[in-house]
Design an enzyme around this catalytic site. Structure first.
Site, PDB file in Angstrom:
ATOM      1  N   ARG A  60      19.172 -45.274  30.518  1.00  0.00           N
ATOM      2  CA  ARG A  60      20.413 -44.636  30.977  1.00  0.00           C
ATOM      3  C   ARG A  60      21.634 -45.479  30.612  1.00  0.00           C
ATOM      4  NH1 ARG A  60      21.936 -45.119  35.956  1.00  0.00           N
ATOM      5  NH2 ARG A  60      19.822 -45.162  36.783  1.00  0.00           N
ATOM      6  N   LYS A 209      29.986 -29.008  17.965  1.00  0.00           N
ATOM      7  CA  LYS A 209      30.676 -28.124  17.028  1.00  0.00           C
ATOM      8  C   LYS A 209      30.557 -28.661  15.596  1.00  0.00           C
ATOM      9  CE  LYS A 209      31.624 -26.087  20.909  1.00  0.00           C
ATOM     10  NZ  LYS A 209      32.799 -26.424  21.705  1.00  0.00           N
TER      11      LYS A 209
HETATM   12  C1  LIG Z   1      33.106 -26.672  23.026  1.00  0.00           C
HETATM   13  C2  LIG Z   1      34.274 -27.522  23.348  1.00  0.00           C
HETATM   14  C3  LIG Z   1      34.210 -28.464  24.387  1.00  0.00           C
HETATM   15  C4  LIG Z   1      32.990 -28.612  25.267  1.00  0.00           C
HETATM   16  O1  LIG Z   1      31.912 -29.115  24.566  1.00  0.00           O
HETATM   17  P1  LIG Z   1      30.344 -28.809  24.920  1.00  0.00           P
HETATM   18  O2  LIG Z   1      29.635 -29.566  23.882  1.00  0.00           O
HETATM   19  O3  LIG Z   1      30.180 -27.321  24.857  1.00  0.00           O
HETATM   20  O4  LIG Z   1      30.112 -29.315  26.305  1.00  0.00           O
HETATM   21  C5  LIG Z   1      35.324 -29.270  24.602  1.00  0.00           C
HETATM   22  N1  LIG Z   1      36.435 -29.144  23.859  1.00  0.00           N
HETATM   23  C6  LIG Z   1      36.538 -28.240  22.867  1.00  0.00           C
HETATM   24  C7  LIG Z   1      37.786 -28.149  22.077  1.00  0.00           C
HETATM   25  C8  LIG Z   1      35.465 -27.398  22.574  1.00  0.00           C
HETATM   26  O5  LIG Z   1      35.577 -26.506  21.586  1.00  0.00           O
END
Ligand SMILES: *Cc1c(COP(=O)(O)O)cnc(C)c1O
Length: 388
Positions: A60, A209
């Site tokens: 952790r 992303k």
């Molecule tokens: C998707 C997203 C998040 C959150 O990320 P997760 O990986 O889904 O928890 C935060 N900021 C932006 C700009 C995003 O597009």
């Protein structure tokens, strides 16, 4: 754990970002060494000396599988210290918000990622912080909210309105007001802009992303060059426990290897599609910072190395027509998220938490790496169906 990268593990200095994505985070070049880092599946590590958060010791606190990705991200963002990987983008968001003092004032774009806004709103409702939402493209309006602020949250372009914030000017103004600056760089990626270079204190990513890039992993990260802030972020991660899995982190680094190629391709296609969408009779408005007509164009040109591959369109005929487009596409995938190799389309207001200022007929397009003409043909036939 040392903050410096071991010299033997490092590739040459001053490489271009599209080389760094390929060569950073590789194991040291010893005979018969693997070219890729290993996935280390161990919850604990041998040791008997003193332990503090950030030391290896326990799974952790850290994992060898995190190091190559954390070093690579730091190099891409121009940070002096390794980044910190988290279980999700939202876990990284929560860690960054935890840097606020008790009862602190957070200034946030009204069109921040809705999950980030929701976290801030919940904490505000409980009296943990005071939230001031702003139109981040309106520099003067943001500056007016900075006196007394403890943290300025930057997101540029915003999701899904694609507003462009003046990163350097706002960062300087926030620092002058004594506020920390956190920049969510998910949309742009470090290949598009590096907010630490504009003075931001912390940069965060939904690695889910573009960085991972294949819609097969949820992961987040923060990067900072500030040793004290980094220590607090490590403590937050160790104690709140939103830690990354070794395999997820390995997948993310594997995704980063093609980041430059994927962005080059998707960005070129996005520019082409944005031009065509602008001329389409079924469309009321196109938001894309690469369009010369876009309100954020000049700013984006000045501070970004590319305009990204997200387009927002407003479909003539309101919510219903927009829904028809989503129902009619056959190549574009109707799904939330963005930054993957496959093109995604979504009516953002289907999320009940999306701010009401996001138009009902707004579709967010995440342009992937498919053939541009195939993408256009599919979109064009769907838009025709929506025109009835
Ligand atoms: C998707 C997203 C998040 C959150 O990320 P997760 O990986 O889904 O928890 C935060 N900021 C932006 C700009 C995003 O597009």
């Amino acid at each position: 754990m040392t903050d410096a990268f071991p010299a033997a593990d490092r590739h040459p200095e001053n490489l271009a970002p599209d080389t760094v994505v390929v060569s950073a985070g590789r194991p040291a070049r010893t005979h018969d060494a693997a070219v890729n880092p290993p996935v280390v599946l161990s919850s604990t590590f041998v040791g008997r000396g003193e332990v503090e958060h950030g030391d290896r010791a326990y799974g952790r606190y850290s994992n060898p599988s995190w190091d190559p990705f954390e070093e690579t991200l730091a190099e891409l963002e121009g940070a002096r210290l390794p980044g910190l990987v988290f279980a999700s983008g939202l876990a990284a968001v929560s860690a960054a918000i935890s840097l606020l003092p008790a009862g602190g004032v957070l200034v946030m774009p009204q069109h921040s990622y809705q999950g980030s806004l929701a976290v801030a709103e919940q904490l505000a409702a409980r009296g943990v912080l005071t939230l001031r939402t702003v139109d981040i493209a309106d520099t003067e309006a943001v500056k007016a909210q900075l006196p007394g602020a403890d943290m300025l949250w930057l997101e540029s372009p915003t999701n899904p309105m694609l507003e462009i914030a003046e990163l350097k000017v706002l960062t300087d103004a926030a620092h002058a007001a004594g506020a920390l600056v956190v920049a969510d760089n998910t949309f742009s990626t470090p290949l598009g802009q590096r907010p630490l270079e504009s003075g931001a204190d912390v940069v965060l990513h939904s690695v889910t992303k573009y960085l991972a890039g294949h819609s097969d992993v949820i992961l987040g990260a923060v990067v900072t060059s500030d040793e004290a802030l980094r220590k607090r972020l490590i403590e937050h991660r160790s104690l709140h426990g939103a830690i990354a899995g070794p395999f997820e982190t390995w997948l993310a680094l594997r995704g980063v290897r093609t980041l430059a190629l994927r962005i080059e391709r998707s960005q070129a296609t996005a520019a082409l599609l944005a031009e065509r969408l602008l001329a389409h009779p079924g469309i009321e408005a196109v938001r894309y910072p690469g369009l010369p007509q876009d309100p954020g164009h000049e700013r984006a040109k000045a501070q970004m190395d590319g305009f990204g591959s997200i387009i927002a369109i407003e479909v003539k005929g309101g919510e219903e027509a927009a829904g028809t487009v989503v129902d009619a596409v056959r190549l574009w995938v109707p799904a939330t998220s963005l930054g993957g190799v496959e093109s995604l389309i979504e009516r953002r207001r289907r999320h009940v938490n999306e701010p009401a200022s996001v138009p009902e007929n707004l579709l967010r397009l995440s342009v992937g790496i498919e053939n541009a003409e195939d993408l256009w043909a599919d979109l064009a036939q769907a838009l025709e169906k929506a025109r009835g």
